[in-house]
Write a protein that holds these residues in place. Structure first.
Motif, PDB file in Angstrom:
ATOM      1  N   VAL A 260      19.482 -77.401  -6.796  1.00  0.00           N
ATOM      2  CA  VAL A 260      20.469 -78.390  -7.232  1.00  0.00           C
ATOM      3  C   VAL A 260      19.852 -79.326  -8.270  1.00  0.00           C
ATOM      4  O   VAL A 260      20.441 -79.592  -9.325  1.00  0.00           O
ATOM      5  CB  VAL A 260      20.985 -79.203  -6.020  1.00  0.00           C
ATOM      6  CG1 VAL A 260      21.827 -80.391  -6.496  1.00  0.00           C
ATOM      7  CG2 VAL A 260      21.809 -78.325  -5.093  1.00  0.00           C
ATOM      8  N   ASP A 261      18.649 -79.805  -7.978  1.00  0.00           N
ATOM      9  CA  ASP A 261      17.953 -80.718  -8.889  1.00  0.00           C
ATOM     10  C   ASP A 261      17.661 -80.038 -10.222  1.00  0.00           C
ATOM     11  O   ASP A 261      17.847 -80.629 -11.286  1.00  0.00           O
ATOM     12  CB  ASP A 261      16.649 -81.183  -8.238  1.00  0.00           C
ATOM     13  CG  ASP A 261      15.884 -82.161  -9.115  1.00  0.00           C
ATOM     14  OD1 ASP A 261      16.374 -83.286  -9.315  1.00  0.00           O
ATOM     15  OD2 ASP A 261      14.795 -81.792  -9.606  1.00  0.00           O
ATOM     16  N   MET A 262      17.223 -78.774 -10.159  1.00  0.00           N
ATOM     17  CA  MET A 262      16.878 -78.045 -11.383  1.00  0.00           C
ATOM     18  C   MET A 262      18.103 -77.859 -12.269  1.00  0.00           C
ATOM     19  O   MET A 262      18.064 -78.140 -13.483  1.00  0.00           O
ATOM     20  CB  MET A 262      16.269 -76.688 -11.034  1.00  0.00           C
ATOM     21  CG  MET A 262      15.873 -75.832 -12.228  1.00  0.00           C
ATOM     22  SD  MET A 262      17.235 -74.828 -12.915  1.00  0.00           S
ATOM     23  CE  MET A 262      17.546 -73.694 -11.554  1.00  0.00           C
ATOM     24  N   TYR A 263      19.218 -77.405 -11.693  1.00  0.00           N
ATOM     25  CA  TYR A 263      20.412 -77.154 -12.495  1.00  0.00           C
ATOM     26  C   TYR A 263      20.949 -78.442 -13.129  1.00  0.00           C
ATOM     27  O   TYR A 263      21.382 -78.441 -14.283  1.00  0.00           O
ATOM     28  CB  TYR A 263      21.492 -76.492 -11.641  1.00  0.00           C
ATOM     29  CG  TYR A 263      21.348 -74.979 -11.573  1.00  0.00           C
ATOM     30  CD1 TYR A 263      21.426 -74.206 -12.730  1.00  0.00           C
ATOM     31  CD2 TYR A 263      21.140 -74.326 -10.360  1.00  0.00           C
ATOM     32  CE1 TYR A 263      21.296 -72.827 -12.693  1.00  0.00           C
ATOM     33  CE2 TYR A 263      21.004 -72.948 -10.301  1.00  0.00           C
ATOM     34  CZ  TYR A 263      21.086 -72.203 -11.474  1.00  0.00           C
ATOM     35  OH  TYR A 263      20.940 -70.841 -11.427  1.00  0.00           O
ATOM     36  N   LEU A 264      20.901 -79.535 -12.385  1.00  0.00           N
ATOM     37  CA  LEU A 264      21.388 -80.805 -12.940  1.00  0.00           C
ATOM     38  C   LEU A 264      20.502 -81.293 -14.078  1.00  0.00           C
ATOM     39  O   LEU A 264      20.991 -81.745 -15.113  1.00  0.00           O
ATOM     40  CB  LEU A 264      21.470 -81.853 -11.834  1.00  0.00           C
ATOM     41  CG  LEU A 264      22.691 -81.729 -10.915  1.00  0.00           C
ATOM     42  CD1 LEU A 264      22.540 -82.590  -9.682  1.00  0.00           C
ATOM     43  CD2 LEU A 264      23.972 -82.101 -11.658  1.00  0.00           C
ATOM     44  N   LYS A 265      19.188 -81.203 -13.888  1.00  0.00           N
ATOM     45  CA  LYS A 265      18.277 -81.663 -14.943  1.00  0.00           C
ATOM     46  C   LYS A 265      18.286 -80.742 -16.152  1.00  0.00           C
ATOM     47  O   LYS A 265      17.858 -81.139 -17.232  1.00  0.00           O
ATOM     48  CB  LYS A 265      16.864 -81.794 -14.374  1.00  0.00           C
ATOM     49  CG  LYS A 265      16.726 -83.006 -13.457  1.00  0.00           C
ATOM     50  CD  LYS A 265      15.336 -83.187 -12.925  1.00  0.00           C
ATOM     51  CE  LYS A 265      15.250 -84.436 -12.060  1.00  0.00           C
ATOM     52  NZ  LYS A 265      13.932 -84.581 -11.415  1.00  0.00           N
ATOM     53  N   CYS A 266      18.775 -79.527 -15.957  1.00  0.00           N
ATOM     54  CA  CYS A 266      18.907 -78.591 -17.083  1.00  0.00           C
ATOM     55  C   CYS A 266      20.312 -78.626 -17.677  1.00  0.00           C
ATOM     56  O   CYS A 266      20.634 -77.834 -18.565  1.00  0.00           O
ATOM     57  CB  CYS A 266      18.554 -77.172 -16.639  1.00  0.00           C
ATOM     58  SG  CYS A 266      16.808 -76.949 -16.233  1.00  0.00           S
ATOM     59  N   GLY A 267      21.163 -79.524 -17.163  1.00  0.00           N
ATOM     60  CA  GLY A 267      22.475 -79.729 -17.764  1.00  0.00           C
ATOM     61  C   GLY A 267      23.590 -78.836 -17.270  1.00  0.00           C
ATOM     62  O   GLY A 267      24.658 -78.790 -17.891  1.00  0.00           O
ATOM     63  N   ASP A 268      23.396 -78.140 -16.156  1.00  0.00           N
ATOM     64  CA  ASP A 268      24.437 -77.248 -15.626  1.00  0.00           C
ATOM     65  C   ASP A 268      24.959 -77.811 -14.304  1.00  0.00           C
ATOM     66  O   ASP A 268      24.559 -77.389 -13.211  1.00  0.00           O
ATOM     67  CB  ASP A 268      23.873 -75.844 -15.427  1.00  0.00           C
ATOM     68  CG  ASP A 268      24.953 -74.822 -15.078  1.00  0.00           C
ATOM     69  OD1 ASP A 268      26.101 -75.234 -14.829  1.00  0.00           O
ATOM     70  OD2 ASP A 268      24.649 -73.612 -15.040  1.00  0.00           O
ATOM     71  N   ALA A 269      25.888 -78.771 -14.405  1.00  0.00           N
ATOM     72  CA  ALA A 269      26.409 -79.435 -13.208  1.00  0.00           C
ATOM     73  C   ALA A 269      27.247 -78.496 -12.351  1.00  0.00           C
ATOM     74  O   ALA A 269      27.250 -78.604 -11.120  1.00  0.00           O
ATOM     75  CB  ALA A 269      27.238 -80.653 -13.615  1.00  0.00           C
ATOM     76  N   ASN A 270      27.942 -77.546 -12.975  1.00  0.00           N
ATOM     77  CA  ASN A 270      28.790 -76.622 -12.210  1.00  0.00           C
ATOM     78  C   ASN A 270      27.962 -75.744 -11.274  1.00  0.00           C
ATOM     79  O   ASN A 270      28.321 -75.551 -10.106  1.00  0.00           O
ATOM     80  CB  ASN A 270      29.607 -75.748 -13.164  1.00  0.00           C
ATOM     81  CG  ASN A 270      30.651 -76.549 -13.915  1.00  0.00           C
ATOM     82  OD1 ASN A 270      31.158 -77.552 -13.406  1.00  0.00           O
ATOM     83  ND2 ASN A 270      30.984 -76.126 -15.123  1.00  0.00           N
ATOM     84  N   SER A 271      26.852 -75.208 -11.785  1.00  0.00           N
ATOM     85  CA  SER A 271      25.988 -74.377 -10.938  1.00  0.00           C
ATOM     86  C   SER A 271      25.361 -75.210  -9.824  1.00  0.00           C
ATOM     87  O   SER A 271      25.208 -74.730  -8.692  1.00  0.00           O
ATOM     88  CB  SER A 271      24.879 -73.724 -11.777  1.00  0.00           C
ATOM     89  OG  SER A 271      25.423 -72.806 -12.699  1.00  0.00           O
TER      90      SER A 271
END
Length: 603
Positions: A260-271
């Motif tokens: 969850v943290d990785m996807y958010l910090k990489c800009g993919d909130a949906n994933s």
């Protein structure tokens, strides 16, 4: 005496008496412990009735007299028993590297041979205290005896020592000196790179691990995902996620949180949301990862929605949750909800210092309650540079330059050194108050007094300061002497000054330069159009608007918002997205009609 009588009455069961006597000695205060121990020890040596038993672990842990424990070891004839005692003592020292190394030395002096349990215990103590010098001495013994090359546990502990002490190259060297490696060896080295700011090297090491046919476990997955989060590389993050799925790495709550943290910090909130929704087990960290991640991506409304959902299912927020929520409140202008969070903090008796205190100051300042922000700041027992920066910027934005500069002058007296962001607040305060002399002095002090190199933002503040004061030539001279290329912020500040003082020709020149930096933004066109309109150059203003239309550049519509019952309603110029927009516009027409009638009556 009572203890000795009890011992003599059970003389037949000497071993039991021995252990029980030492357990009695372990009770009471630490001073009494060692005194009782010496009395029993003296009695045993004097009577020579039975062999000296090993002190129990409770006594070892409670005793601070390491010298006396070393004395006991000197008189032990059983080497194996002595080694077990030493290992128990080292393990119980709770990370005291100095005492662990002293005992390690005593073992060597008295003929004991530390084994593959002793050495890791001592190295762990050195790691906890970041005692690199002592750790290197222990390593010398481990190398001499072959433990580093022959025992993977010793090797892994040594890698960790160098990792926590920041010696990345030595950690890698220890790793490469032997082919004896397990998944812990790889994970420890990867973690070493991540913790010391080498995220790219951590990822490359993970790929080396895969090439070595070594399968990652949950711990490895979490660490590698954290490295990917630091890099912000979405493509790489998805590749790592595929690896976890393909290799059936157990996806526990920690792996889920890391994804969850990785996807958010990489800009993919949906994933990130998809992973969160599919997690069978969540903890407060899971919610924090999503709430803070959404806030950091600017999705403040979504972050608040998740906080309300978190509350509805009864998950208790912690300090990190509250900081994320306060950050969202600050950016949305949710003053009432921010006050609720503050009341919650007081009710739960959470100390409003450091992170939470800073978040409260920032929230109140951005929501317009600067007096309340100042009150929180004054009530903080522990303040840092972020606390001072938050209140200085808040006061500056509210036009209270003198209070902002007064607080800034208090920082050196408190032993707190300002950083680059602090000076943005200071220079902004000077700009809004027209304090040109003071602003020039603070700008100079950045490099001369505080050894801070001014960045583009600081030059922008100075251009704005000169521009507001009508010192256009000084602003131009500053731009020409900048050590870096002017960006949109610099040219925008100068163009804003041209609008204030009606400098049409200079404005046209600055606009061209601004459009080279930001060709698709509407800011330059809007400012220049206002300059033309103020100078009654209507044809040029119309021509500029047509040019915008030809390039399909739309003016950003005006926006206002209002908070009602903890919910923020946002309205844009000409917008009809609100479900009750027809009623709202009808009411506005009625209000305008009443205003016109009132004006007619007044005339």
């Amino acid at each position: 005496m009572f203890m000795l009588i009890c011992m003599s009455s059970y003389w037949a069961t000497t071993n039991y008496v021995n252990s029980q006597a030492f357990r009695v000695a372990a009770g009471g205060t630490k001073t009494d412990n060692i005194k009782n121990l010496r009395q029993i020890h003296a009695f045993i040596l004097k009577t020579a009735s039975f062999p000296l038993p090993p002190p129990t672990l409770e006594l070892i842990s409670s005793s601070r007299n390491l010298g006396y424990l070393c004395f006991i070891l000197k008189h032990l004839e059983n080497q194996d028993l002595g080694l077990d005692i030493c290992n128990d003592i080292v393990r119980s020292l709770n990370g005291n590297s100095l005492r662990a190394v002293v005992l390690f030395r005593e073992m060597l002096v008295n003929g004991f041979r530390p084994d593959n349990y002793t050495v890791p215990y001592v190295l762990k103590a050195c790691s906890k205290s970041q005692a690199l010098r002592e750790g290197v001495q222990v390593q010398a013994y481990a190398v001499k005896t072959g433990l580093v090359l022959s025992n993977v546990y010793v090797k892994n502990t040594l890698i960790r020592l160098y990792s926590v002490c920041g010696s990345v190259s030595y950690a890698r060297k220890v790793f490469e000196e032997s082919s004896l490696r397990d998944v812990v060896s790889w994970t420890t080295l990867i973690q070493c790179y991540v913790k010391n700011g080498f995220a790219r090297e951590a990822i490359l090491t993970f790929f080396e691990m895969c090439d070595a046919k070594m399968k990652a476990d949950e711990m490895t997955a979490v660490i590698v995902l954290s490295a990917c989060s630091k890099l912000g590389d979405l493509k790489l993050g998805r590749k790592l996620h595929d690896y976890i799925l393909d290799n059936r790495v157990p996806s526990d709550v920690y792996v889920g949180n890391a994804l969850v943290d990785m996807y958010l910090k990489c800009g993919d909130a949906n994933s990130a949301r998809k992973i969160f929704d599919e997690m069978p087990v969540r903890n407060v960290v899971s919610w924090n990862s999503l709430i803070s991640g959404l806030a950091n991506q600017g999705e403040f409304k979504d972050a608040m929605d998740m906080f309300r959902k978190m509350q509805s299912i009864g998950v208790e927020p912690d300090d990190f949750t509250l900081v994320g929520v306060l950050n969202s409140c600050a950016n949305l202008g949710l003053l009432e909800l921010g006050k609720w969070v503050h009341a919650y903090i007081d009710r739960k008796q959470i100390e409003a210092d450091r992170f939470i205190g800073n978040a409260l100051v920032d929230m109140y300042a951005k929501c317009g309650a600067i007096d309340q922000a100042f009150k929180v700041f004054r009530g903080m027992k522990c303040r840092d540079v972020y606390s001072y920066t938050a209140i200085i910027i808040g006061l500056a934005m509210h036009g209270e330059a003198k209070r902002a500069l007064s607080i800034f002058s208090d920082m050196p007296r408190r032993g707190i050194k300002p950083d680059e962001v602090t000076f943005i607040g200071v220079l902004t305060a000077c700009s809004h108050a027209g304090l040109v002399v003071e602003g020039k002095r603070y700008f100079k002090d950045m490099s001369c007094v505080y050894n801070l190199r001014p960045q583009t933002e600081h030059y922008g503040c100075m251009v704005d300061l000169f521009g507001r004061a009508g010192l256009i030539e000084e602003a131009q001279e500053l731009i020409e002497n900048m050590p870096m290329e002017p960006d949109a912020y610099i040219w925008g500040a100068l163009l804003g000054a041209c609008r204030i003082h009606g400098c049409v020709e200079l404005g046209e020149d600055v606009m061209k330069k601004l459009l080279k930096v930001e060709p698709e933004r509407d800011g330059a066109y809007v400012l220049m159009s206002n300059i033309y309109s103020s100078a009654n150059k209507w044809r040029d203003a119309v021509k500029l608007r047509k040019e915008m239309k030809g390039k399909n550049i739309k003016k950003t519509p005006g926006c206002s918002s209002i908070e009602l019952d903890g919910v923020v309603y946002e309205f844009r110029k000409g917008g009809k997205s609100h479900p009750r927009s027809k009623e709202i516009y009808k009411l506005l027409e009625e209000i305008m009609s009443h205003i016109k009638n009132f004006n007619n009556l007044a005339q």
